[in-house]
Design an enzyme around this catalytic site. Structure first.
Site, PDB file in Angstrom:
ATOM      1  NE  ARG A  70      -3.733  -0.266   2.130  1.00  0.00           N
ATOM      2  CZ  ARG A  70      -4.401  -0.913   3.070  1.00  0.00           C
ATOM      3  NH1 ARG A  70      -4.314  -0.515   4.313  1.00  0.00           N
ATOM      4  NH2 ARG A  70      -5.156  -1.938   2.783  1.00  0.00           N
ATOM      5  CG  LEU A  98      -6.373   7.157   0.294  1.00  0.00           C
ATOM      6  CD1 LEU A  98      -6.371   8.677   0.219  1.00  0.00           C
ATOM      7  CD2 LEU A  98      -5.947   6.557  -1.024  1.00  0.00           C
ATOM      8  CG  HIS A 114     -19.596   5.630   3.435  1.00  0.00           C
ATOM      9  ND1 HIS A 114     -18.894   4.515   3.015  1.00  0.00           N
ATOM     10  CD2 HIS A 114     -20.545   5.185   4.295  1.00  0.00           C
ATOM     11  CE1 HIS A 114     -19.399   3.443   3.618  1.00  0.00           C
ATOM     12  NE2 HIS A 114     -20.406   3.815   4.390  1.00  0.00           N
ATOM     13  CD  GLU A 147      -2.519   8.694   9.624  1.00  0.00           C
ATOM     14  OE1 GLU A 147      -2.107   7.706  10.268  1.00  0.00           O
ATOM     15  OE2 GLU A 147      -1.853   9.729   9.484  1.00  0.00           O
ATOM     16  CB  VAL A 149     -11.776   2.670   6.795  1.00  0.00           C
ATOM     17  CG1 VAL A 149     -12.801   2.482   5.693  1.00  0.00           C
ATOM     18  CG2 VAL A 149     -10.431   2.118   6.378  1.00  0.00           C
TER      19      VAL A 149
HETATM   20  C1  GRF Z   1     -20.830   5.540  -4.364  1.00  0.00           C
HETATM   21  O1  GRF Z   1     -21.980   4.961  -3.805  1.00  0.00           O
HETATM   22  C2  GRF Z   1     -19.962   6.137  -3.296  1.00  0.00           C
HETATM   23  O2  GRF Z   1     -20.682   6.651  -2.219  1.00  0.00           O
HETATM   24  C3  GRF Z   1     -19.129   4.956  -2.857  1.00  0.00           C
HETATM   25  O3  GRF Z   1     -18.882   4.240  -4.041  1.00  0.00           O
HETATM   26  C4  GRF Z   1     -19.911   4.497  -4.979  1.00  0.00           C
HETATM   27  C5  GRF Z   1     -19.233   5.000  -6.220  1.00  0.00           C
HETATM   28  O4  GRF Z   1     -20.151   5.180  -7.267  1.00  0.00           O
HETATM   29  N1  GRF Z   1     -17.949   5.371  -2.160  1.00  0.00           N
HETATM   30  P1  GRF Z   1     -19.688   5.873  -8.618  1.00  0.00           P
HETATM   31  O5  GRF Z   1     -18.491   5.073  -9.139  1.00  0.00           O
HETATM   32  O6  GRF Z   1     -19.303   7.283  -8.299  1.00  0.00           O
HETATM   33  O7  GRF Z   1     -20.857   5.780  -9.534  1.00  0.00           O
END
Ligand code: GRF
Length: 210
Positions: A70, A98, A114, A147, A149
């Protein structure tokens, strides 16, 4: 258009279909955000995000993680970012965690989106987790990356109802619509240097004036 503000140079990291990337591209193109997406990076060769970048004449790289730790991977990424004078990073469905190598180089300069109201349902399949838990309201969160998730200080959240008839697909689609509103809003605030981070709390400078 941008009140004489300096345009921030943004890199978007994406692993998949890239609809959030697309929303950010469209919002920045409208000129309402003092930011320009100049680089798209993906860890998947077949990411649709690459095509979206090409269609919008944005430089894009596929960087294979094969055989790299990583930290090694992120050190390479960091070199790309520095070579391209990147100011801000937006994670948009980037399926890698990351390392501190990147996070410490860009403190409070990395956003993630998210599909839940954090701190509920971090990690994978957040929409499925919400359905299985039986919540009546869920949504999306844009947060600064630290740092841990799905953990950093929260910039914006938007809510959606959960209906009895929902499946993972219908709920995900309802949340995604809100993601496409929330992410450009959050990038705008970050690019305008309007986020004041105090511990876990993020205050917005001059809220309500724009
Ligand atoms: C989204 O639901 C976002 O919240 C999550 O991954 C998905 C990505 O969707 N982290 P896209 O590739 O932007 O359509």
């Amino acid at each position: 258009m941008n009140n004489g503000q300096i345009m921030k140079r943004v890199a978007v990291f994406a692993s998949g279909r890239g609809t959030n990337l697309q929303a950010l591209i469209e919002a920045t193109k409208k000129g309402e955000i003092p930011a320009k997406i100049v680089l798209v990076i993906t860890d998947r060769e077949d990411a649709q995000a690459l095509r979206r970048a090409a269609q919008n004449f944005i430089k894009a790289f596929y960087l294979s993680p094969e055989g790299l730790t990583r930290e090694e991977y992120d050190t390479l990424l960091l070199r790309f970012l520095q070579d391209n004078q990147i100011d801000l990073i937006a994670l948009a469905g980037f399926m890698r965690i990351l390392s501190p190598v990147l996070i410490r180089a860009y403190p409070n300069k990395i956003l993630n989106i998210h599909p839940s109201l954090l701190p509920a349902f971090p990690g994978l399949h957040a929409q499925r987790q919400a359905l299985e838990y039986g919540v009546k309201v869920t949504g999306c969160t844009v947060h600064l990356v630290d740092e841990e998730v799905d953990h950093g200080p929260i910039v914006i959240q938007r809510t959606v109802p959960v209906y009895d008839t929902d499946t993972e697909e219908t709920l995900s689609a309802r949340i995604l619509e809100q993601e496409h509103i929330a992410y450009p809003e959050a990038l705008k605030l970050l690019a305008e240097d309007r986020l004041i981070v105090q511990g876990r709390r993020v205050f917005i400078r001059d809220a309500g004036t724009t």
